[in-house]
Enzyme design. Structure first.
Site, PDB file in Angstrom:
ATOM      1  N   ARG A 109       0.872  -1.187   0.000  1.00  9.43           N
ATOM      2  CA  ARG A 109       0.000   0.000   0.000  1.00  9.43           C
ATOM      3  C   ARG A 109       0.901   1.226   0.000  1.00  9.43           C
ATOM      4  NH1 ARG A 109      -5.249   1.951   3.333  1.00  9.43           N
ATOM      5  NH2 ARG A 109      -6.092   0.400   1.918  1.00  9.43           N
ATOM      6  N   HIS A 136      -7.118   0.557  -6.555  1.00  7.49           N
ATOM      7  CA  HIS A 136      -7.377  -0.195  -5.315  1.00  7.49           C
ATOM      8  C   HIS A 136      -8.098  -1.488  -5.730  1.00  7.49           C
ATOM      9  CE1 HIS A 136      -7.765  -1.050  -1.198  1.00  7.49           C
ATOM     10  NE2 HIS A 136      -8.624  -0.139  -0.804  1.00  7.49           N
ATOM     11  N   GLN A 139     -10.162  -3.845  -3.333  1.00  6.21           N
ATOM     12  CA  GLN A 139     -11.425  -3.203  -2.963  1.00  6.21           C
ATOM     13  C   GLN A 139     -12.475  -3.434  -4.055  1.00  6.21           C
ATOM     14  OE1 GLN A 139     -12.089  -0.973  -0.078  1.00  6.21           O
ATOM     15  NE2 GLN A 139     -14.132  -1.489  -0.785  1.00  6.21           N
ATOM     16  N   ASP A 232     -16.909   7.937  -1.940  1.00  8.36           N
ATOM     17  CA  ASP A 232     -15.639   7.786  -1.218  1.00  8.36           C
ATOM     18  C   ASP A 232     -15.271   9.169  -0.689  1.00  8.36           C
ATOM     19  OD1 ASP A 232     -13.148   6.935  -0.295  1.00  8.36           O
ATOM     20  OD2 ASP A 232     -12.261   6.673  -2.283  1.00  8.36           O
ATOM     21  N   CYS A 273     -16.279   2.528   0.333  1.00  6.64           N
ATOM     22  CA  CYS A 273     -15.155   1.644   0.655  1.00  6.64           C
ATOM     23  C   CYS A 273     -14.727   1.764   2.115  1.00  6.64           C
ATOM     24  CB  CYS A 273     -13.978   1.954  -0.261  1.00  6.64           C
ATOM     25  SG  CYS A 273     -13.484   3.683  -0.210  1.00  6.64           S
ATOM     26  N   ARG A 301     -14.050  -7.705   1.973  1.00  5.36           N
ATOM     27  CA  ARG A 301     -12.630  -7.460   1.679  1.00  5.36           C
ATOM     28  C   ARG A 301     -11.804  -8.683   2.054  1.00  5.36           C
ATOM     29  NH1 ARG A 301     -10.356  -2.661   1.785  1.00  5.36           N
ATOM     30  NH2 ARG A 301      -8.745  -3.790   0.669  1.00  5.36           N
TER      31      ARG A 301
HETATM   32  N1   CP Z   1     -11.237   0.457   2.248  1.00  8.15           N
HETATM   33  C1   CP Z   1      -9.977   0.391   2.709  1.00  8.15           C
HETATM   34  O1   CP Z   1      -9.020   0.127   1.965  1.00  8.15           O
HETATM   35  O2   CP Z   1      -9.860   0.608   4.028  1.00  8.15           O
HETATM   36  P1   CP Z   1      -8.508   0.786   4.843  1.00  8.15           P
HETATM   37  O3   CP Z   1      -7.888   2.077   4.367  1.00  8.15           O
HETATM   38  O4   CP Z   1      -8.948   0.830   6.271  1.00  8.15           O
HETATM   39  O5   CP Z   1      -7.599  -0.367   4.540  1.00  8.15           O
HETATM   40  N1  NVA Z   2      -9.686   7.074  -1.919  1.00  6.15           N
HETATM   41  C1  NVA Z   2      -9.383   6.689  -0.566  1.00  6.15           C
HETATM   42  C2  NVA Z   2      -9.645   5.253  -0.344  1.00  6.15           C
HETATM   43  C3  NVA Z   2      -9.370   4.743   1.035  1.00  6.15           C
HETATM   44  C4  NVA Z   2      -9.632   3.275   1.173  1.00  6.15           C
HETATM   45  C5  NVA Z   2      -7.933   7.031  -0.265  1.00  6.15           C
HETATM   46  O1  NVA Z   2      -7.089   6.767  -1.124  1.00  6.15           O
HETATM   47  O2  NVA Z   2      -7.653   7.584   0.791  1.00  6.15           O
END
Ligand code: CP
Ligand code: NVA
Length: 313
Positions: A109, A136, A139, A232, A273, A301
């Site tokens: 990540r 992502h 997701q 989101d 999400c 997830r």
């Molecule tokens: N939706 C998602 O990726 O959540 P987190 O940022 O908590 O991993």
């Molecule tokens: N678009 C958001 C998604 C978090 C799961 C971010 O990147 O912060």
């Protein structure tokens, strides 16, 4: 299809997977979820190791990878960018080659999609994108699975994404819907429309699958006929300095009861999400109301991630 074709594959985006391959991941997710309801000790990752690299915070993604892998005997190792040298004192290529000698797979990540690509190129083991600024994919798999769980099939139905149409989640949903034959509409102010390159690429997938892709800055018209409305956060991780600017641009796009009603579909569901900022991108009553399926998404997830690990390891 033969699942063996997925062994050893990295998942950085769904762009380079066929609809049949995505179907196989969805079917495996269904099987994994059904198994989770039957108590039994399964040890399908016994003796295996998984590196979890996090440059950004996470609740769901980290918890899903750690529990999915660990409960089946695997050993996940959490490596935050506070702990390792990734891209700072050590090049990503070198970190990838070192970790590739010790781990069976790597989750990443971070910020740059290019970094995930370098990791996958040099590690010699599967790399999973646990979110970058661009995509992502774990997701999107869980989300598409959730839609199929609710509606049986989602082919030919419409998902409307309302908010920052350029963000990682919107982009990933556009890819998976266009591959799988689901209609996808981005509802966003023009400044936040998806980039034309990705849109054109997805339009070519849609031509194959029969999906309808659309982009509009008109909230009510954009959600009309949608079986699901998704939003989101207005400012993603790394964009904190833009919060005020985004709030000004996006407040007419809040998903509230009036916008849910504008779908004209009483069975329409609300997806997010998470994490969510209630009172900003979504009204409290929609988030907490009967149309909201956000915690089904969160649970899924884990099942989707276990399916990805099972198929590729
Ligand atoms: N939706 C998602 O990726 O959540 P987190 O940022 O908590 O991993
Ligand atoms: N678009 C958001 C998604 C978090 C799961 C971010 O990147 O912060």
């Amino acid at each position: 299809m033969n699942l063996k074709a997925l062994k050893g594959r990295s998942l950085l985006t769904w762009i380079n997977f066929t609809p049949e391959e995505i179907r196989a991941f969805l079917d495996l997710t269904r099987k994994v979820k059904a198994e989770s309801r039957k108590p039994a000790l399964r040890q399908r990752f016994r003796g295996k190791t998984l590196a979890l690299i996090f440059e950004k915070r996470s609740t769901r993604t980290r918890a899903a990878f750690e529990t999915a892998f660990g409960e089946e005997g695997g050993h996940p190792v959490f490596l935050s960018s506070q702990d390792i040298q990734l891209g700072a004192k050590e090049s990503i290529e070198d970190t990838a080659r070192a970790l590739g000698r010790m781990f069976d797979a790597i989750e990443f990540r971070g910020f740059r999609q290019a970094d995930a690509e370098v990791l996958a190129k040099y590690a010699g083991v599967p790399v999973y994108n646990g979110l970058t600024d661009s995509f992502h994919p774990t997701q999107a798999l869980a989300d598409y699975f959730t839609l199929e769980e609710i509606f049986g099939s989602f082919k030919g139905r419409k998902l409307a994404f309302v908010g920052d149409g350029r963000n990682n989640v919107a982009r990933s949903l556009m890819v998976i819907c266009s591959k799988m034959g689901a209609d996808f509409t981005v509802v966003a102010p023009k400044a936040l429309w998806p980039d034309p390159e990705l849109h054109d690429l997805c339009a070519s997938f849609a031509l194959e699958s029969g999906a309808q892709l659309a982009v509009t800055d008109q909230p009510e018209a954009g959600v009309r006929g949608a079986s699901a409305v998704y939003t989101d956060v207005w400012a993603s991780m790394g964009e904190e300095a833009l919060e005020a600017e985004r709030a000004a641009l996006l407040s007419p796009y809040q998903v509230n009861a009036a916008l849910m009603a504008a779908t004209g579909e009483p069975a329409c569901v609300f997806l997010h999400c998470l994490p969510a900022v209630k009172g900003k991108e979504v009204a409290f009553d929609v988030f907490e109301g009967p149309q909201s399926r956000v915690f089904d998404q969160a649970e899924n997830r884990k099942h989707a991630i276990k399916a990805i690990l099972l198929a590729t390891l």
